[in-house]
Design an enzyme around this catalytic site. Structure first.
Site, PDB file in Angstrom:
ATOM      1  N   LYS A 188      32.167  81.918  73.775  1.00 52.92           N
ATOM      2  CA  LYS A 188      32.059  82.986  74.785  1.00 52.92           C
ATOM      3  C   LYS A 188      30.687  82.897  75.416  1.00 52.92           C
ATOM      4  CE  LYS A 188      34.800  86.420  76.029  1.00 52.92           C
ATOM      5  NZ  LYS A 188      36.255  86.454  75.772  1.00 52.92           N
TER       6      LYS A 188
HETATM    7  N1  GLU Z   1      38.262  85.657  78.613  1.00 53.57           N
HETATM    8  C1  GLU Z   1      39.632  85.498  78.255  1.00 53.57           C
HETATM    9  C2  GLU Z   1      39.847  85.888  76.807  1.00 53.57           C
HETATM   10  O1  GLU Z   1      39.136  86.688  76.265  1.00 53.57           O
HETATM   11  C3  GLU Z   1      40.168  84.123  78.623  1.00 53.57           C
HETATM   12  C4  GLU Z   1      39.479  82.966  77.974  1.00 53.57           C
HETATM   13  C5  GLU Z   1      39.917  81.601  78.500  1.00 53.57           C
HETATM   14  O2  GLU Z   1      40.805  81.547  79.339  1.00 53.57           O
HETATM   15  O3  GLU Z   1      39.338  80.622  78.050  1.00 53.57           O
HETATM   16  O4  GLU Z   1      40.782  85.480  76.190  1.00 53.57           O
END
Ligand code: GLU
Length: 424
Positions: free
Chosen positions: A114
């Site tokens: 993240k």
């Molecule tokens: N931010 C989204 C999540 O929390 C998508 C992450 C992604 O597509 O890599 O799952």
């Protein structure tokens, strides 16, 4: 002298402590080796960067940014980038750990990561947002890559932001690198269905619950907290399926109509004015009150920690569908569990986004793009497979849906780690 009070953060508890605590409880329930827990409770790599940005007024502001990789045992790390004033390193670490479990539960070949930048994107001009994104990308350019770590949108970031990440990375490499980021606009290698994917995944989960005979979707009362990418599409899809969306909210407050909101009109109003406020055919309701409405489905789709030990005993929903990551604290979880509320946990209910991100990454690597129906069908297959496995484990062990989902996920990551062995 005037003192400016810092706005209160939405984080009342440390999210990384919550995530580690969850892991330890999962390990206890499923007898996961303590040595592995020692490995899995840490993040593999955390990078903090300062991001100087030339502002429109000629000043220079320096923003704090992070990119964290939790684990790569099952594949390159994957996860969004959040732009929000409350971002902290521990929040990003928690979200990275949850991404590891989410990808494992879905059975897609990624680890978890993240990123975040402490900023309020609503108060930045488009130019400032672009310069911030390009500089942040440059600061983390050695951390990301299609075989290494692949960012995507999250709270406060959009397809346009992904386009700048893609372009900055590609300009530095000297050629277009489609697989470096997902959630890109369709015109430059995005996937059909990616924008709606998180909400669609939640919808498929809800349909799976309905198929178990919990209640009928036709006429079911739905409350959606958060009207960003996930909440707005989910409310739309559920209304199209015949559910009665009785309340929705964004950061400015909510709308309530016990005979059901006209979702087409609400969406048009939000598009036109940028807010829900002022929509005529509804009463105003606060975010706190909205969470306590009697309904079949309550979908918290905004930020973490909105259902806590303070309000969980007053929640009157049959099912909670976690469109956001971490919206229910462990304290609230226990109370809801005792009261028989069915929880569709975040790593299951909002995994649609990363699943279609996986499809986008595959399509980009192959330079061969699929039809939208193909994307949606494959998404449904993956979500329903994960839902069925979670449901079955919960029935066998009586652990609750969250513990079952986390149990499946953590065991898969533990197994991959054991199979690979600890290097060297
Ligand atoms: N931010 C989204 C999540 O929390 C998508 C992450 C992604 O597509 O890599 O799952």
């Amino acid at each position: 002298m005037t003192t400016v009070e810092a706005p209160a953060s939405h984080l009342r508890e440390n999210p990384f402590e919550i995530a580690r605590d969850q892991l330890r409880r999962v390990a206890e329930t499923f007898q996961i080796d303590a040595n592995l827990v020692n490995v899995l409770q840490e993040c593999k790599k955390s990078v903090g960067v300062s991001v100087p940005v030339g502002m429109d007024d000629g000043s220079v502001r320096v923003f704090q940014g992070y990119r964290v990789t939790h684990n790569i045992a099952r594949g390159p790390s994957k996860g969004g980038i959040r732009y929000h004033p409350d971002v902290t390193l521990d929040e990003v670490k928690a979200l990275a750990m949850w991404m590891t479990w989410k990808c494992a539960l879905m059975g897609i070949p990624f680890g978890g990561a993240k990123g975040g930048v402490v900023c309020d994107p609503k108060r930045l001009s488009r130019g400032e947002l672009e310069r911030l994104t390009r500089r942040f990308t440059t600061e983390i350019i050695n951390e990301i890559g299609p075989e290494k770590d692949i960012p995507a949108p999250d709270v406060g970031t959009t397809a346009a932001v992904m386009a700048w990440i893609f372009d900055t990375y590609s300009m530095n490499k000297g050629h277009s690198v489609l697989g470096v980021v997902t959630g890109k606009p369709l015109t430059i290698g995005g996937s059909l269905g990616r924008e709606e994917a998180t909400a669609r995944g939640s919808l498929y989960c809800i349909r799976d619950v309905v198929a178990k005979g919990e209640f009928a979707l036709e006429g079911a009362r739905v409350v959606v907290q958060g009207f960003g990418n996930v909440g707005s599409y989910l409310a739309k899809f559920l209304a199209e399926d015949g559910a009665l969306v009785i309340a929705v909210s964004d950061s400015g407050g909510g709308l309530h109509n016990s005979s059901g909101l006209d979702m087409k009109a609400v969406l048009a109003h939000k598009q036109e004015t940028g807010a829900l406020e002022g929509f005529r055919a509804a009463e105003a309701i606060s975010n706190e009150e909205l969470l306590l409405l009697e309904c079949e489905i309550l979908a918290p789709c905004a930020l973490e920690q909105v259902i806590t030990a303070d309000n969980a005993d007053r929640v009157r929903a049959k099912v909670i569908c976690e469109g956001a990551n971490g919206p229910v604290t462990p304290g609230a979880d226990e109370i809801l569990e005792d009261r028989g509320v069915l929880i569709l946990p975040d790593i299951l209910a909002n995994a649609g986004g990363v699943v279609v991100s996986y499809f986008e990454w595959v399509q980009g690597l192959q330079e061969y793009f699929w039809k939208e129906e193909e994307v949606n069908q494959r998404l449904d297959d993956i979500i329903t497979r994960a839902f069925d496995a979670t449901w079955k484990l919960n029935e066998e062990r009586g652990t609750g849906m969250r513990m079952a989902a986390y149990g499946l996920a953590v065991q898969r990551v533990a197994e991959a780690t054991t199979t690979r062995g600890i290097y060297p």
